[in-house]
Every structure is written in structure tokens, then in C-alpha cells.
Design an enzyme around this catalytic site. Sequence first.
Site: not given
Ligand code: 13P
Length: 339
Positions: A33, A177, A219, A261
Amino acid sequence: MNLSALNTTALAMVTPGKGILAADESTGTIRKRFDAINVESTEQSRRDYREMLFRSEGMSFISGVILYDETIRQAAADGTPLVKLIEQAGGIPGIKVDEGTQPLAACPGETVTTGLDRLADRLAAYYALGARFAKWRAVIAIDKDTIPSMTAVHGNAHALGRYAALCQAAGLVPIVEPEVLMDGDHDIGRCFDVTQRVLNEVFSELRIQRVALEGMILKPNMVVSGKTCPVQAKAAEVAEKTVQLLKECVPAAVPGIAFLSGGQSDEDATAHLDAINRFGPLPWKVTFSYGRALQAAPQQAWSGKAANVPAGQRAFTHRARMNALASHGQWTHELEKAA
Ligand code: 13P
């Protein structure tokens, strides 16, 4: 396990009008980044950048912050621990505890997430450092027909279940997630089918491993078209399919869903969340847990210069406010432009 304390924390993580900031990029990811904005990634530049976010007004829209191992131990320039800055802004500190992905030798292009070894000890240490929730990201590759394999789906779901059970035993709310990637030219229907398979497997493992659904946050990815699919579904279809799928797969006992996201543009991530929340009463609170879609704009505005800190903070506050509105289904294109 103190289920009532876990449930209280989980509900606070999805407080109406707030969402989660995923600022847990590993050292390798934050370097990528920073490379994009020509900033050298050092312990101090990473601290300065995150301190900028945690001291911004945008934190009033943030219920919790996911941190990386280095960050949860860092202090701001004036010596205040970053964890304290988050708490002072009304946020709950959280921690990424997975240790990244490892290729599955028998399944080319697929991975399983690692980090279960000694996880109970690490969770106890993070609790002592102030973390009250944790995150583990499973990465599910997708194509038009053969991927994901049963091996990848089952291996990742099993690890998520084991991680979630260990978190709850340690007093931490697990963010579960399972991310079905956007990469590929598959259509939205294929994303729906794969995400359905993955969520069903994950909730089956959570049950087998006796995870209390009231004390966790899901998530997931949204149901979207593959990034290079020639037909890109509009927000209304993304919302309709995502809500349909989640209603089928996610028990109402889960207090909240906080989306990733996943590489959507900033505005798409907001517009999709907004469209989902316009669907009328949903059984769970539905908000954001964004990394890139909250941070790309402030990273650009900041570009590593102390003089740009106010601009970086304004950019972050704007994205946090837009997503907070979307969490109520009250975002509009006009508000986006009025910044
Ligand atoms: P992004 O919103 O960039 O996908 O990242 C969220 C995240 O915590 C990925 O593990």
C-alpha cells in the site's frame, strides 16, 4: 465462557451507524500500500499513518479497529498506546490472529489459512494487551467450474470453527471471515452458489465446534460479479442476491454481519452496503468492516507527509461517514459528492 460479555461486545461492534475499520494489514501488505503512494514502510511511518487515522473525527463512525501484532504494541508519538487512542475515541480494539495462507499442495491455486498452533496462548496475550475481539480470514479462490475444491472449503471452514471456539474460551469475540475472492470472470450466479456452499460449511463447523452464535460476528463477501466478468451486476442485484443468500445461510442468533470490501471501488462498497440496508428489516445488524474501501482515499491524501495529516483525516472521515450512512440505508450519490 461468559456468553453475556461476548454478546455485549459483539453487539457493540455492530452499533447502529458505526462499523469496523480493518487496519490489520500485515507488514508485507502495508508495504504494498505504501509503495503505491511512494512512502517507505518503516515501523515509524506505519505508526504515524495509523495514528493519523485513530486521531481523526472519522473515529466517531467506527465501533472497533482490527489491529496487526505490531500495531497493538505501538505507542503514538506522544507515548500514548495506540490501543488507548482507539478506546478514547469510543472504539473497541481487535486483533488479526491468523498467520496468512499456505498453498494446498493437492489443489493448485487454492490455500488454507494457518495460525492455530499455540493460538490459545496468543489470544490470552492479546486480551492482556486490550483486544476484545479477533479476526481470522479464510481465502476461497473461485472459478467458473472446478474451484473451490471440497478440500479448500472444508479445511478453511474447520480452521475457522476451531479459531472461533478458542477465541470465545479466551473472552474474545471471533470475527469469522470466509472471503470468496472477486478475482475471475465468473458471473454473479456462480459467486452466489460458491458463497452458499462456503457459508453452509462454515456454520456446520461452528456448530460442531460448539461456537456460541450470539458471541460472534460474520464477515462475508457480498454476492458480486467476478472482477473481469463482462456483465457487471448493478447494486440492486448485488443487494437482492446478498440478502437472499444471507437469509438462507446465517442464523438470526448471529448479532451482526460486517462485510469486507474485497477490492470493490470505494463508492461501490458504500453503494452496495446501502442497497443491502434498504431491504427492510433484516435479522442481524448489517454494517462494514472495510480495509481498502476506507483507507485508499486517506492513503492518497496523506502520501507520507506530516503537512497532509489534516487532508488524510478529512478523507478518512468522509469515507467513514458515507459508510455509516450506508449502514442505515441513508446514503445517496448527492451526499457522496457534497464532500
Ligand atoms: P478489505 O475491505 O480491503 O477486503 O479488507 C478487509 C479485511 O479485513 C480483509 O481481511
